[in-house]
Design a protein around this motif. Structure first.
Motif, PDB file in Angstrom:
ATOM      1  N   GLY A 110       0.983  -1.015   0.133  1.00 14.62           N
ATOM      2  CA  GLY A 110      -0.286   0.059   0.211  1.00 14.62           C
ATOM      3  C   GLY A 110       0.819   1.388  -0.040  1.00 14.62           C
ATOM      4  O   GLY A 110       0.341   2.426  -0.642  1.00 14.62           O
ATOM      5  N   ARG A 111       1.989   0.846   0.318  1.00 14.91           N
ATOM      6  CA  ARG A 111       3.369   2.112   0.250  1.00 14.91           C
ATOM      7  C   ARG A 111       3.272   3.203  -1.467  1.00 14.91           C
ATOM      8  O   ARG A 111       3.199   4.024  -1.233  1.00 14.91           O
ATOM      9  N   TYR A 112       2.878   2.036  -1.845  1.00 14.37           N
ATOM     10  CA  TYR A 112       3.175   2.097  -3.539  1.00 14.37           C
ATOM     11  C   TYR A 112       2.375   2.472  -4.158  1.00 14.37           C
ATOM     12  O   TYR A 112       1.014   2.265  -3.582  1.00 14.37           O
ATOM     13  N   PRO A 113       2.135   2.457  -6.429  1.00 17.31           N
ATOM     14  CA  PRO A 113       1.080   3.031  -6.425  1.00 17.31           C
ATOM     15  C   PRO A 113       0.175   2.341  -6.629  1.00 17.31           C
ATOM     16  O   PRO A 113       0.488   0.539  -6.940  1.00 17.31           O
ATOM     17  N   GLN A 114      -1.104   2.161  -6.412  1.00 17.53           N
ATOM     18  CA  GLN A 114      -2.096   1.017  -5.835  1.00 17.53           C
ATOM     19  C   GLN A 114      -2.932   0.954  -7.548  1.00 17.53           C
ATOM     20  O   GLN A 114      -3.413  -0.377  -8.034  1.00 17.53           O
ATOM     21  N   LEU A 115      -2.270   1.769  -8.696  1.00 20.65           N
ATOM     22  CA  LEU A 115      -2.964   1.533  -9.573  1.00 20.65           C
ATOM     23  C   LEU A 115      -1.921   1.762 -10.788  1.00 20.65           C
ATOM     24  O   LEU A 115      -1.020   2.412 -10.825  1.00 20.65           O
ATOM     25  N   GLN A 116      -1.461   0.520 -11.344  1.00 14.95           N
ATOM     26  CA  GLN A 116       0.105   0.246 -12.783  1.00 14.95           C
ATOM     27  C   GLN A 116      -0.953  -0.761 -13.369  1.00 14.95           C
ATOM     28  O   GLN A 116      -1.235  -1.526 -13.120  1.00 14.95           O
ATOM     29  N   GLN A 117      -1.422  -0.260 -14.730  1.00 14.85           N
ATOM     30  CA  GLN A 117      -1.655  -0.958 -15.521  1.00 14.85           C
ATOM     31  C   GLN A 117      -1.233  -0.368 -17.398  1.00 14.85           C
ATOM     32  O   GLN A 117      -1.337   1.044 -17.547  1.00 14.85           O
ATOM     33  N   ALA A 118      -0.684  -0.473 -17.446  1.00 11.77           N
ATOM     34  CA  ALA A 118      -0.563  -0.837 -19.447  1.00 11.77           C
ATOM     35  C   ALA A 118      -1.586  -1.302 -20.131  1.00 11.77           C
ATOM     36  O   ALA A 118      -2.175  -2.587 -19.848  1.00 11.77           O
ATOM     37  N   SER A 119      -2.089  -0.649 -20.963  1.00  7.97           N
ATOM     38  CA  SER A 119      -3.134  -0.742 -22.152  1.00  7.97           C
ATOM     39  C   SER A 119      -2.690  -0.953 -23.692  1.00  7.97           C
ATOM     40  O   SER A 119      -1.444   0.443 -23.664  1.00  7.97           O
ATOM     41  N   ALA A 120      -2.811  -1.871 -24.309  1.00  9.21           N
ATOM     42  CA  ALA A 120      -2.580  -1.700 -26.023  1.00  9.21           C
ATOM     43  C   ALA A 120      -3.569  -2.431 -27.151  1.00  9.21           C
ATOM     44  O   ALA A 120      -4.094  -3.265 -26.583  1.00  9.21           O
ATOM     45  N   GLU A 121      -3.685  -1.843 -27.780  1.00  2.75           N
ATOM     46  CA  GLU A 121      -4.863  -1.739 -28.588  1.00  2.75           C
ATOM     47  C   GLU A 121      -4.325  -1.722 -30.223  1.00  2.75           C
ATOM     48  O   GLU A 121      -3.346  -0.908 -30.757  1.00  2.75           O
ATOM     49  N   SER A 122      -5.199  -2.875 -30.910  1.00  2.43           N
ATOM     50  CA  SER A 122      -4.921  -2.821 -32.494  1.00  2.43           C
ATOM     51  C   SER A 122      -5.752  -2.657 -33.162  1.00  2.43           C
ATOM     52  O   SER A 122      -6.601  -3.893 -32.724  1.00  2.43           O
ATOM     53  N   LEU A 123      -6.603  -1.928 -34.343  1.00  2.00           N
ATOM     54  CA  LEU A 123      -7.486  -1.704 -35.167  1.00  2.00           C
ATOM     55  C   LEU A 123      -7.729  -2.002 -36.345  1.00  2.00           C
ATOM     56  O   LEU A 123      -7.057  -0.774 -36.641  1.00  2.00           O
ATOM     57  N   TYR A 124      -7.977  -2.768 -37.177  1.00  3.86           N
ATOM     58  CA  TYR A 124      -8.244  -2.415 -38.257  1.00  3.86           C
ATOM     59  C   TYR A 124     -10.045  -1.962 -38.858  1.00  3.86           C
ATOM     60  O   TYR A 124     -11.242  -2.136 -38.802  1.00  3.86           O
ATOM     61  N   THR A 125      -9.915  -1.081 -39.684  1.00  2.00           N
ATOM     62  CA  THR A 125     -10.720  -0.561 -40.177  1.00  2.00           C
ATOM     63  C   THR A 125     -11.560  -0.919 -41.864  1.00  2.00           C
ATOM     64  O   THR A 125     -10.204  -0.425 -42.302  1.00  2.00           O
ATOM     65  N   HIS A 126     -12.085  -0.711 -42.615  1.00  2.00           N
ATOM     66  CA  HIS A 126     -12.449  -0.860 -43.434  1.00  2.00           C
ATOM     67  C   HIS A 126     -13.548  -0.150 -43.992  1.00  2.00           C
ATOM     68  O   HIS A 126     -14.940  -0.567 -43.090  1.00  2.00           O
ATOM     69  N   ARG A 127     -13.408   0.826 -44.794  1.00  2.00           N
ATOM     70  CA  ARG A 127     -15.021   1.712 -44.557  1.00  2.00           C
ATOM     71  C   ARG A 127     -15.279   2.190 -46.157  1.00  2.00           C
ATOM     72  O   ARG A 127     -14.564   1.841 -46.983  1.00  2.00           O
ATOM     73  N   ASN A 179     -18.720   7.631 -57.487  1.00  2.00           N
ATOM     74  CA  ASN A 179     -17.227   7.900 -57.397  1.00  2.00           C
ATOM     75  C   ASN A 179     -17.205   7.149 -55.979  1.00  2.00           C
ATOM     76  O   ASN A 179     -17.471   7.896 -54.902  1.00  2.00           O
ATOM     77  N   PRO A 180     -17.363   5.783 -56.450  1.00  2.00           N
ATOM     78  CA  PRO A 180     -18.036   4.635 -54.810  1.00  2.00           C
ATOM     79  C   PRO A 180     -15.898   5.518 -54.390  1.00  2.00           C
ATOM     80  O   PRO A 180     -14.391   5.461 -54.506  1.00  2.00           O
ATOM     81  N   GLN A 181     -15.547   5.159 -52.758  1.00  2.00           N
ATOM     82  CA  GLN A 181     -14.002   5.448 -51.791  1.00  2.00           C
ATOM     83  C   GLN A 181     -14.765   3.843 -51.266  1.00  2.00           C
ATOM     84  O   GLN A 181     -15.459   3.648 -50.471  1.00  2.00           O
ATOM     85  N   ASP A 182     -13.394   4.218 -50.609  1.00  2.00           N
ATOM     86  CA  ASP A 182     -13.084   2.382 -50.634  1.00  2.00           C
ATOM     87  C   ASP A 182     -11.645   2.814 -49.482  1.00  2.00           C
ATOM     88  O   ASP A 182     -11.044   3.263 -50.518  1.00  2.00           O
ATOM     89  N   SER A 183     -11.310   2.490 -48.655  1.00  2.00           N
ATOM     90  CA  SER A 183     -10.370   2.979 -47.253  1.00  2.00           C
ATOM     91  C   SER A 183     -10.099   1.677 -46.077  1.00  2.00           C
ATOM     92  O   SER A 183     -11.389   1.346 -45.597  1.00  2.00           O
ATOM     93  N   ARG A 184      -8.966   1.454 -46.322  1.00  2.00           N
ATOM     94  CA  ARG A 184      -8.299   0.629 -45.068  1.00  2.00           C
ATOM     95  C   ARG A 184      -7.377   1.096 -44.471  1.00  2.00           C
ATOM     96  O   ARG A 184      -6.094   1.738 -45.164  1.00  2.00           O
ATOM     97  N   PHE A 185      -7.327   1.121 -43.427  1.00  2.00           N
ATOM     98  CA  PHE A 185      -6.129   1.316 -42.349  1.00  2.00           C
ATOM     99  C   PHE A 185      -6.202   0.682 -41.523  1.00  2.00           C
ATOM    100  O   PHE A 185      -7.647  -0.349 -40.509  1.00  2.00           O
ATOM    101  N   TRP A 186      -4.510   0.565 -40.979  1.00  2.00           N
ATOM    102  CA  TRP A 186      -4.554   0.293 -38.946  1.00  2.00           C
ATOM    103  C   TRP A 186      -4.637   1.725 -37.897  1.00  2.00           C
ATOM    104  O   TRP A 186      -4.290   2.385 -38.478  1.00  2.00           O
ATOM    105  N   GLN A 187      -5.566   0.863 -36.393  1.00  2.00           N
ATOM    106  CA  GLN A 187      -5.397   1.718 -35.895  1.00  2.00           C
ATOM    107  C   GLN A 187      -4.446   1.027 -34.457  1.00  2.00           C
ATOM    108  O   GLN A 187      -5.156   0.435 -34.689  1.00  2.00           O
ATOM    109  N   TYR A 188      -3.962   1.631 -34.146  1.00  2.00           N
ATOM    110  CA  TYR A 188      -2.442   1.827 -33.209  1.00  2.00           C
ATOM    111  C   TYR A 188      -3.293   2.455 -31.874  1.00  2.00           C
ATOM    112  O   TYR A 188      -2.865   3.973 -32.087  1.00  2.00           O
ATOM    113  N   SER A 189      -2.816   2.070 -30.790  1.00  2.00           N
ATOM    114  CA  SER A 189      -2.745   3.280 -29.336  1.00  2.00           C
ATOM    115  C   SER A 189      -2.511   2.208 -28.047  1.00  2.00           C
ATOM    116  O   SER A 189      -2.409   0.812 -28.245  1.00  2.00           O
ATOM    117  N   ALA A 190      -1.410   2.806 -27.032  1.00  2.00           N
ATOM    118  CA  ALA A 190      -1.296   2.231 -26.256  1.00  2.00           C
ATOM    119  C   ALA A 190      -0.931   2.797 -25.107  1.00  2.00           C
ATOM    120  O   ALA A 190      -0.869   4.105 -25.904  1.00  2.00           O
TER     121      ALA A 190
END
Length: 518
Positions: free
Chosen positions: A106-123, A130-141
């Protein structure tokens, strides 16, 4: 009520530094006060004074050496190494050490968490021709941290409680050793006493069998009445019938002793048949006054440490009345695979204040619950001290009375032996009937059996006296034996917790100024 700041301003930083400075010196709740018993300082026991004496040898921690019995020494060493209950109590010490580690975190930080996400999007979009088609990846940490400041002593009180519980577990372990060694000694001498009683019964049965055979011959030759024959037979069969019961007691006691030393029922190791009487010691040798020894008893120390642990929990409960200040911080990185876009790195931090303004009696009643538990433990401690004094006084009185009875029965056995010799001689010369011989034999067997039991009672009271004064708690053996330690380390990462710790002192005043080591 909850409020948070998105950014740390200079004034906010100064405020937090001030909170940190105050947090180290503000602890709500009562500080531990030893319950104590005023009467113990003036307590005197005439029976205890009569049954004990001051001396340096033997050490009360190894009181069984007063008997100078190598078999008993070996049995106690075996029980120290292999008794299951003692091993369990030692493992509870390790459990308490791990619980203390949880509280210290309890003397030390009580909340310590890391997160990472990778998301593929097809629109896909259709807009006229003029049809539009896009594909891309989104990253976050990201990495989040939260540290609740110990402003009111919530965590320091929890550590204080766990620290006391750890030392209480050690005291309970020592108390288990005190009880085990006393039980081994009592069982061993009970075995020797039952074996001696069995030898006496067999010896008397052989003598009574000879008398029965003599009366049978005299009856068949017409020199004796049938009454003498039937009386001799009745006495012989009565004595003979007691032998199976004594043999059963011997076997049961052997099995009990085997289990105490951690062995299966069967032949006892280090067991040497002894034809001699069990030794008698007329008084205990003590290295301190009985009042101090009573307070040094492991179970009394454990009871006082339980009071200390509960006292700190009141402070933990009271801290809920006050606001909690937590520092939060986050680092978030985000990117995507679309051309022409840039990565982003966000740093977010600030304090968070939580305060249960409306507890509706929950917090206040929790404090009352903890306080009631504290008072229960105080009363339990006081009763433990009184019970310890009673046990010591009872054992001392029992030792004095059983030694007095042993002296009387010793003279009675001598008289019974002489009576049998005279009755037999008079019967052979025709001056008395056979009934007097039978009466003398019956009296001798009874006196011999009672004499052996009286010696056993005297030894049991001496053992009980040493146990009542907390003798036998010390051992140089590790709390967890090497084989068990290896099994546990192979199964779980215990770090350094299974190693024997260096001599340490609790975070609160030691009970009545008595240190852990004598």
């Amino acid at each position: 009520m909850h409020s948070s700041a998105a950014l740390l301003t200079r004034s906010g930083q100064l405020l937090l530094l001030g909170a940190l400075g105050l947090g180290g010196c503000m602890r709500v709740g009562p500080d531990f006060q030893p319950p104590g018993e005023a009467w113990i300082k003036l307590w005197e026991s005439p029976a205890l004074e009569q049954s004990s004496q001051q001396g340096l040898s033997p050490d009360i921690r190894q009181w069984w050496q007063v008997f100078a019995d190598p078999v008993l020494d070996a049995l106690i060493a075996e029980s120290d190494a292999h008794n299951a209950n003692l091993k369990i109590m030692g493992l509870r010490v390790m459990e308490a050490r791990a619980q203390l580690g949880i509280a210290q975190s309890g003397r030390y930080p009580q909340l310590q968490q890391a997160s990472a996400e990778s998301l593929y999007t097809h629109r896909s979009q259709s807009s006229g021709s003029n049809p539009q088609d896009s594909r891309f990846w989104q990253y976050s940490a990201g990495f989040d941290i939260g540290w609740e400041l110990d402003f009111w002593g919530r965590f320091s009180r929890a550590i204080e409680s766990s620290d006391a519980s750890y030392f209480a577990a050690q005291a309970n372990y020592e108390d288990a050793r005190v009880l085990l060694r006393a039980q081994v000694a009592q069982t061993y001498f009970s075995l020797r006493t039952t074996e001696a009683r069995l030898r006496v019964a067999r010896e008397n049965a052989r003598q009574q069998r000879r008398n029965f055979e003599i009366t049978e011959k005299l009856f068949k030759s017409g020199q004796n009445a049938e009454l003498d024959l039937q009386q001799a037979k009745t006495q012989y069969l009565g004595t003979l019938s007691s032998i199976p019961d004594l043999e059963d007691q011997v076997q049961r006691t052997r099995n009990a002793l085997a289990v105490l030393i951690g062995q299966p029922p069967g032949a006892l190791p280090h067991r040497v048949e002894s034809e001699g009487l069990i030794p008698l010691i007329d008084r205990a040798v003590l290295q301190d006054v009985p009042a101090n020894l009573l307070l040094r008893r492991p179970d009394v120390r454990a009871a006082e440490l339980n009071v200390a642990a509960q006292s700190a929990l009141i402070g933990v409960a009271k801290s809920d009345f006050y606001p909690s200040l937590t520092l939060f911080g986050s680092i978030v990185w985000s990117a995507n695979s679309l051309g022409g876009t840039s990565n982003s790195l966000d740093l977010i931090g600030g304090p968070s204040l939580r305060w249960n303004l409306f507890d509706h009696g929950q917090i206040s009643n929790n404090v009352r619950v903890q306080d009631a538990r504290l008072q229960q433990l105080i009363e339990a401690y006081r009763d433990k001290v009184r019970q310890a004094a009673r046990e010591a006084d009872d054992a001392a009185s029992g030792l004095s009375r059983s030694l007095e009875r042993e002296r009387i029965l010793r003279e009675g056995e001598i008289a019974a032996r002489r009576s049998l010799v005279l009755a037999s001689a008079q019967y052979r010369e025709g001056y008395s009937d056979f009934q007097r011989v039978l009466d003398a034999q019956r009296a001798l067997l009874e006196q011999q059996d009672n004499y052996l039991i009286s010696r056993s009672n005297a030894v049991s009271n001496l053992i009980a006296l040493y146990k009542a004064l907390g003798g036998g708690w010390y051992s140089a053996q590790p709390t967890v034996d090497q084989a068990t330690r290896q099994v546990m380390e192979k199964r779980t990462d215990w770090g350094d917790l299974l190693k024997e710790p260096a001599a340490a002192q609790p975070a609160f005043p030691t009970p009545h100024g008595v240190t852990v080591d004598e």
